[in-house]
Design an enzyme around this catalytic site. Structure first.
Site, PDB file in Angstrom:
ATOM      1  N   SER A 109      17.794  51.365  73.620  1.00 27.59           N
ATOM      2  CA  SER A 109      18.725  50.697  72.694  1.00 27.59           C
ATOM      3  C   SER A 109      19.223  49.409  73.351  1.00 27.59           C
ATOM      4  CB  SER A 109      19.921  51.605  72.392  1.00 27.59           C
ATOM      5  OG  SER A 109      20.717  51.752  73.560  1.00 27.59           O
ATOM      6  N   ASP A 137      15.093  50.560  70.101  1.00 26.49           N
ATOM      7  CA  ASP A 137      15.840  51.362  69.121  1.00 26.49           C
ATOM      8  C   ASP A 137      16.947  50.490  68.510  1.00 26.49           C
ATOM      9  OD1 ASP A 137      16.568  53.721  67.813  1.00 26.49           O
ATOM     10  OD2 ASP A 137      17.871  54.405  69.448  1.00 26.49           O
ATOM     11  N   GLU A 153      14.357  49.856  58.428  1.00 25.77           N
ATOM     12  CA  GLU A 153      15.282  50.900  57.936  1.00 25.77           C
ATOM     13  C   GLU A 153      15.810  50.513  56.560  1.00 25.77           C
ATOM     14  OE1 GLU A 153      18.075  52.716  60.644  1.00 25.77           O
ATOM     15  OE2 GLU A 153      19.513  53.138  59.041  1.00 25.77           O
ATOM     16  N   HIS A 164      24.188  59.666  63.246  1.00 23.40           N
ATOM     17  CA  HIS A 164      24.177  59.611  64.710  1.00 23.40           C
ATOM     18  C   HIS A 164      25.347  60.384  65.325  1.00 23.40           C
ATOM     19  CE1 HIS A 164      21.645  56.076  63.709  1.00 23.40           C
ATOM     20  NE2 HIS A 164      20.944  56.538  64.714  1.00 23.40           N
ATOM     21  N   HIS A 198      16.233  59.236  61.986  1.00 26.20           N
ATOM     22  CA  HIS A 198      17.229  58.994  63.041  1.00 26.20           C
ATOM     23  C   HIS A 198      18.280  60.092  62.949  1.00 26.20           C
ATOM     24  CE1 HIS A 198      16.448  54.768  64.481  1.00 26.20           C
ATOM     25  NE2 HIS A 198      15.505  54.960  63.569  1.00 26.20           N
ATOM     26  N   GLY A 199      19.143  60.127  63.951  1.00 27.87           N
ATOM     27  CA  GLY A 199      20.284  61.048  63.892  1.00 27.87           C
ATOM     28  C   GLY A 199      19.849  62.492  63.753  1.00 27.87           C
ATOM     29  N   ALA A 200      18.796  62.875  64.503  1.00 30.25           N
ATOM     30  CA  ALA A 200      18.191  64.195  64.296  1.00 30.25           C
ATOM     31  C   ALA A 200      18.525  65.207  65.386  1.00 30.25           C
ATOM     32  CB  ALA A 200      16.673  64.036  64.154  1.00 30.25           C
ATOM     33  N   ASN A 205      14.058  61.009  66.070  1.00 32.07           N
ATOM     34  CA  ASN A 205      14.881  60.429  67.151  1.00 32.07           C
ATOM     35  C   ASN A 205      15.930  61.420  67.632  1.00 32.07           C
ATOM     36  OD1 ASN A 205      13.505  58.129  66.428  1.00 32.07           O
ATOM     37  ND2 ASN A 205      15.324  56.858  66.174  1.00 32.07           N
ATOM     38  N   SER A 252      21.571  62.473  71.226  1.00 29.47           N
ATOM     39  CA  SER A 252      22.810  63.234  71.475  1.00 29.47           C
ATOM     40  C   SER A 252      22.566  64.606  72.103  1.00 29.47           C
ATOM     41  CB  SER A 252      23.594  63.410  70.174  1.00 29.47           C
ATOM     42  OG  SER A 252      24.001  62.155  69.683  1.00 29.47           O
TER      43      SER A 252
HETATM   44  O1  G3H Z   1      21.142  55.428  67.734  1.00 29.72           O
HETATM   45  C1  G3H Z   1      21.789  55.411  68.759  1.00 29.72           C
HETATM   46  C2  G3H Z   1      21.205  55.936  70.027  1.00 29.72           C
HETATM   47  O2  G3H Z   1      21.670  57.249  70.280  1.00 29.72           O
HETATM   48  C3  G3H Z   1      21.468  54.998  71.163  1.00 29.72           C
HETATM   49  O3  G3H Z   1      22.818  55.019  71.500  1.00 29.72           O
HETATM   50  O4  G3H Z   1      23.520  52.625  71.500  1.00 29.72           O
HETATM   51  O5  G3H Z   1      24.795  54.369  72.775  1.00 29.72           O
HETATM   52  O6  G3H Z   1      22.550  53.614  73.570  1.00 29.72           O
HETATM   53  P1  G3H Z   1      23.464  53.825  72.382  1.00 29.72           P
HETATM   54  P1  13P Z   2      21.244  61.544  67.526  1.00 32.43           P
HETATM   55  O1  13P Z   2      22.568  60.932  67.793  1.00 32.43           O
HETATM   56  O2  13P Z   2      21.305  62.541  66.419  1.00 32.43           O
HETATM   57  O3  13P Z   2      20.596  62.104  68.743  1.00 32.43           O
HETATM   58  O4  13P Z   2      20.270  60.363  66.991  1.00 32.43           O
HETATM   59  C1  13P Z   2      19.643  59.480  67.892  1.00 32.43           C
HETATM   60  C2  13P Z   2      19.029  58.317  67.216  1.00 32.43           C
HETATM   61  O5  13P Z   2      18.853  58.258  66.024  1.00 32.43           O
HETATM   62  C3  13P Z   2      18.592  57.206  68.082  1.00 32.43           C
HETATM   63  O6  13P Z   2      18.135  56.121  67.328  1.00 32.43           O
HETATM   64 ZN    ZN Z   3      19.141  55.864  65.449  1.00 35.91          ZN
END
Ligand code: G3H
Ligand code: 13P
Ligand code: ZN
Length: 333
Positions: A57, A96, A148, A192, A235-237, A278, A281
């Protein structure tokens, strides 16, 4: 100086996605910011014989330094070969949530094999224009692009959305045709972070555990009908396992109302047009639980290897489980 991902031994996502769709599984996309996370991802994917997308990211670039991250990804290719009797596994390096053309260009020029341009917070026409510009630059260098459509609730890098806006299937066909994007992240109810739904959006089971509303598989099916075989991204999975949350809270943590996406729903998605999932978390939770457990048991410990080592082991086990039992990517390297 610009460098092609091919010089680093990486692959783009084209073949990975074609095989995933044909095989009914999803490619894991795991974020990394440091050495222990990268070691865990590579070891888990080698041990399960899975291809992998390493995600970086813009926050990770700031935290770890973009040049160092690129060399780490190159090192990961060699590390995978070392672990796998010289054969290695297919590894893509992916940006990302890229939010500008300049960031995507910088990543393409410095060896990324895939980039995401997240124009979902712009108007539909602005999203198309931005995505198209990135696609033209990236495709000229054989780099694949993820777009997206629709907005996920929660935090996407620095952007916070209170409410999700589901993807409109009728826009997907037009968006893909006009941008020529290689894959598309859609919004069907994931978000997320570790608090994906408010308690008010959930029900409670007999043990009092929050049960989230189901994903909108009707939207996914409609998208699949309109664009058969086109790679879709979730995403957010993260699933936010309750044993991890409990372990964190039992050792001084304060995670409240944490809730994720049930694994069986992700398994169902992975068998459909979803070919990239993705997860960040869940990895953060596994590492935090392990670090807190070490400090609780051994308060005198101050060697980082003694608490980051167990955290790395826990992360590796988590990713092996995801590849084998959730995404179904094990055995497909
Ligand atoms: O989508 C978000 C990812 O979990 C990356 O998170 O921007 O804190 O590195 P971050
Ligand atoms: P999570 O926060 O659900 O792990 O999603 C991560 C993500 O989508 C990174 O782009
Ligand atoms: Zn994401």
């Amino acid at each position: 100086m610009t460098i092609s991902y091919k010089q680093l031994g990486l692959v783009n996502t084209k073949n990975l996605f074609a095989k995933a769709i044909a095989g009914g599984y999803a490619i894991p996309a795991y974020n990394f910011n440091n050495m222990e996370q990268l070691q865990a991802i590579i070891a888990a994917c080698v041990e399960t014989n899975s291809p992998v997308i390493l995600q970086v990211s813009s926050g990770a670039r700031k935290y770890a330094n973009q040049t160092l991250l690129r060399y780490m990804a190159q090192g990961a290719v060699e590390y995978a070969k070392e672990l796998n009797q010289g054969a290695g596994i297919p590894i893509a390096l992916h940006l990302d949530h890229g939010d500008t053309f300049e960031l995507c260009k910088d990543c393409v020029d410095s060896g990324f094999s895939s980039v995401m341009i997240d124009g979902s917070h712009h108007s539909y026409e602005e999203n198309i224009a931005l995505t198209k510009k990135v696609v033209e630059y990236a495709h000229a260098r054989d780099v694949t692009v993820e777009g997206e459509l629709g907005v996920l609730a929660g935090i996407e890098d620095d952007v916070v959305a209170d409410k999700s806006t589901y993807t409109k299937p009728e826009e997907v066909e037009d968006f893909v045709k006009r941008t020529n994007v290689d894959s598309l992240a859609i919004s069907i109810g994931t978000s997320h972070g570790a608090n994906k739904f408010t308690p008010a959006q959930c029900t409670r089971n007999a043990e009092g555990v929050l049960v989230p509303p189901p994903l909108r598989f009707d939207i996914l099916e409609e998208v699949e009908k309109r664009l058969p075989g086109f790679p879709i991204v979730l995403h957010g999975a993260s699933s936010v396992p309750m044993d991890q949350v409990k372990a964190i809270n039992a050792n001084g943590g304060a995670l409240k109302d944490a809730v994720g996406i049930p694994e069986e729903q992700l398994r169902r998605a992975a068998k459909s047009a979803v070919c990239k999932i993705n997860i960040d978390s869940d990895g953060r939770l596994a590492m935090t639980a392990a670090v807190r457990e070490t400090f609780a048991k051994k308060p005198a410990e101050f060697d980082p290897r003694k608490y980051l080592g167990p955290a790395r082991d826990a992360l590796k086990e988590l990713y092996k489980h995801k590849n084998q039992s959730v995404l179904g990517s094990a055995g497909h390297a």
